[in-house]
Design a protein around this motif. Structure first.
Motif, PDB file in Angstrom:
ATOM      1  N   VAL A 104       0.023   0.932   6.077  1.00 37.09           N
ATOM      2  CA  VAL A 104       1.128  -0.026   6.171  1.00 37.09           C
ATOM      3  C   VAL A 104       1.499  -0.281   7.627  1.00 37.09           C
ATOM      4  CG1 VAL A 104       3.579  -0.361   5.671  1.00 37.09           C
ATOM      5  CG2 VAL A 104       2.040   0.469   3.885  1.00 37.09           C
TER       6      VAL A 104
ATOM      7  N   ASP B  73       3.829   1.913  -4.365  1.00 35.69           N
ATOM      8  CA  ASP B  73       2.798   2.659  -5.079  1.00 35.69           C
ATOM      9  C   ASP B  73       2.587   2.035  -6.455  1.00 35.69           C
ATOM     10  OD1 ASP B  73       1.263   4.642  -6.460  1.00 35.69           O
ATOM     11  OD2 ASP B  73       2.007   6.162  -5.060  1.00 35.69           O
TER      12      ASP B  73
ATOM     13  N   ASP C 282      11.327  -3.321  -4.550  1.00 34.19           N
ATOM     14  CA  ASP C 282      11.344  -3.208  -3.095  1.00 34.19           C
ATOM     15  C   ASP C 282      11.951  -4.477  -2.475  1.00 34.19           C
ATOM     16  OD1 ASP C 282       9.831  -3.869  -0.353  1.00 34.19           O
ATOM     17  OD2 ASP C 282       9.894  -1.692  -0.598  1.00 34.19           O
TER      18      ASP C 282
ATOM     19  N   ASP D 101       0.852  -1.186   0.000  1.00 34.55           N
ATOM     20  CA  ASP D 101       0.000   0.000   0.000  1.00 34.55           C
ATOM     21  C   ASP D 101       0.887   1.236   0.000  1.00 34.55           C
ATOM     22  OD1 ASP D 101      -3.183   0.337   0.482  1.00 34.55           O
ATOM     23  OD2 ASP D 101      -2.104   2.110   1.198  1.00 34.55           O
ATOM     24  N   ASN D 102       0.352   2.336  -0.548  1.00 35.87           N
ATOM     25  CA  ASN D 102       1.139   3.566  -0.602  1.00 35.87           C
ATOM     26  C   ASN D 102       0.868   4.490   0.564  1.00 35.87           C
ATOM     27  OD1 ASN D 102      -1.399   4.573  -1.227  1.00 35.87           O
ATOM     28  ND2 ASN D 102      -0.721   5.761  -2.995  1.00 35.87           N
ATOM     29  N   ASP D 103      -0.034   4.097   1.453  1.00 39.16           N
ATOM     30  CA  ASP D 103      -0.364   4.916   2.611  1.00 39.16           C
ATOM     31  C   ASP D 103       0.403   4.400   3.828  1.00 39.16           C
ATOM     32  OD1 ASP D 103      -2.330   5.244   5.172  1.00 39.16           O
ATOM     33  OD2 ASP D 103      -2.462   6.980   3.833  1.00 39.16           O
ATOM     34  N   GLU D 104       1.246   5.252   4.383  1.00 35.87           N
ATOM     35  CA  GLU D 104       2.108   4.810   5.482  1.00 35.87           C
ATOM     36  C   GLU D 104       1.314   4.407   6.722  1.00 35.87           C
ATOM     37  OE1 GLU D 104       5.011   7.813   6.169  1.00 35.87           O
ATOM     38  OE2 GLU D 104       6.107   7.429   4.308  1.00 35.87           O
TER      39      GLU D 104
ATOM     40  N   HIS E  13       5.722  -1.029   1.671  1.00 32.58           N
ATOM     41  CA  HIS E  13       5.263   0.305   1.291  1.00 32.58           C
ATOM     42  C   HIS E  13       5.619   0.516  -0.173  1.00 32.58           C
ATOM     43  CE1 HIS E  13       5.509   4.818   1.126  1.00 32.58           C
ATOM     44  NE2 HIS E  13       4.324   4.643   1.678  1.00 32.58           N
TER      45      HIS E  13
END
Length: 265
Positions: A111, A130, A140, A105-108, A128
């Protein structure tokens, strides 16, 4: 009971977050007051949104089971949000205990919550990343350490692509993910649409999402089908979520989106 802490909220926590709103629609407890308020506004416009969220979750379960029953043992869930009840690792374990699940997910905040909630079994991890930057996502270290891209992978894009505007070229991003996987890999996606929706509530709901962490970009059937370029769609193709290979599990039939599964050529 909610997941709201007693300490002061950060700016990210005080702004309605689509992952936590989805958790609220599903009846979860990992959401904040701002998320609940925004979700209630959506429900005021479209009262069946919560039911539609359950329909989307039921589609996820069927798609994951389909992939696992056909031998896929690696799952890359992008835009996973919060791993609430009935998520990928819980669905796949009874079929394939050795399967690996990577949530991205791109939302910290999402995550961080996921890392607290996920089992520490060594086969379920969160990263983490996007969707709009697929090369970075694939590079990653967590993703690389847990997925073998020389073997089939099920890429899951469940209720995430309608948060990516055309200006970010989601079609190219999905194509890059496709090209990174081997033939026999799968793509499962669900996507919000306004096809058949009442115009005024739909437009008002779209405006409400402008104030959240990720405005929505509903797409019609033809545009959503483009994401499956390079894949053979599994029957019955791209359909209303409730109509994709129903398995007898109780569901309302309410769908706000399309869903489908494709096998990479």
């Amino acid at each position: 009971m909610t997941g709201e802490p007693t300490t002061a909220l950060t700016e990210a926590e005080s702004r309605p977050n689509v992952a936590r709103m989805y958790d609220y629609f599903l009846g979860g407890c990992h959401n904040f007051a701002a998320d609940r308020a925004a979700a209630e506004q959506i429900l005021g416009l479209m009262p069946d949104t919560g039911v539609a969220a359950q329909t989307n979750r039921a589609f996820l379960r069927r798609a994951v089971r389909y992939a696992a029953e056909r031998g896929v043992r690696q799952f890359l869930d992008i835009g996973a949000g919060l791993p609430t009840q009935g998520n990928v690792h819980e669905v796949v374990r009874p079929i394939a205990p050795d399967a690996r699940v990577v949530y991205v997910d791109n939302d910290e905040v999402a995550v961080a919550y996921a890392r607290r909630l996920l089992p520490t079994d060594g086969r379920t991890v969160v990263a983490h990343g996007d969707l709009r930057r697929p090369d970075e996502l694939l590079a990653d270290p967590v993703v690389r350490a847990n997925l073998d891209l020389t073997r089939p992978v099920a890429v899951l894009l469940i209720a995430v692509l309608h948060f990516v505007p055309d200006g970010d070229d989601p079609f190219a991003a999905v194509a890059r993910l496709r090209d990174a996987t081997v033939p026999g890999s799968m793509l499962a996606l669900s996507h919000l649409t306004m096809d058949g929706a009442p115009a005024l509530p739909a437009q008002q709901g779209k405006q409400l999402y402008q104030r959240t962490s990720a405005p929505i970009v509903p797409r019609p059937h033809a545009a959503t089908t483009r994401f499956f370029d390079g894949y053979d769609l599994v029957e019955p193709g791209l359909t209303w979520l409730a109509d994709w290979r129903p398995d007898g599990e109780p569901q309302s039939g309410v769908s706000h989106g399309y869903g489908g599964v494709g096998i990479r050529r």
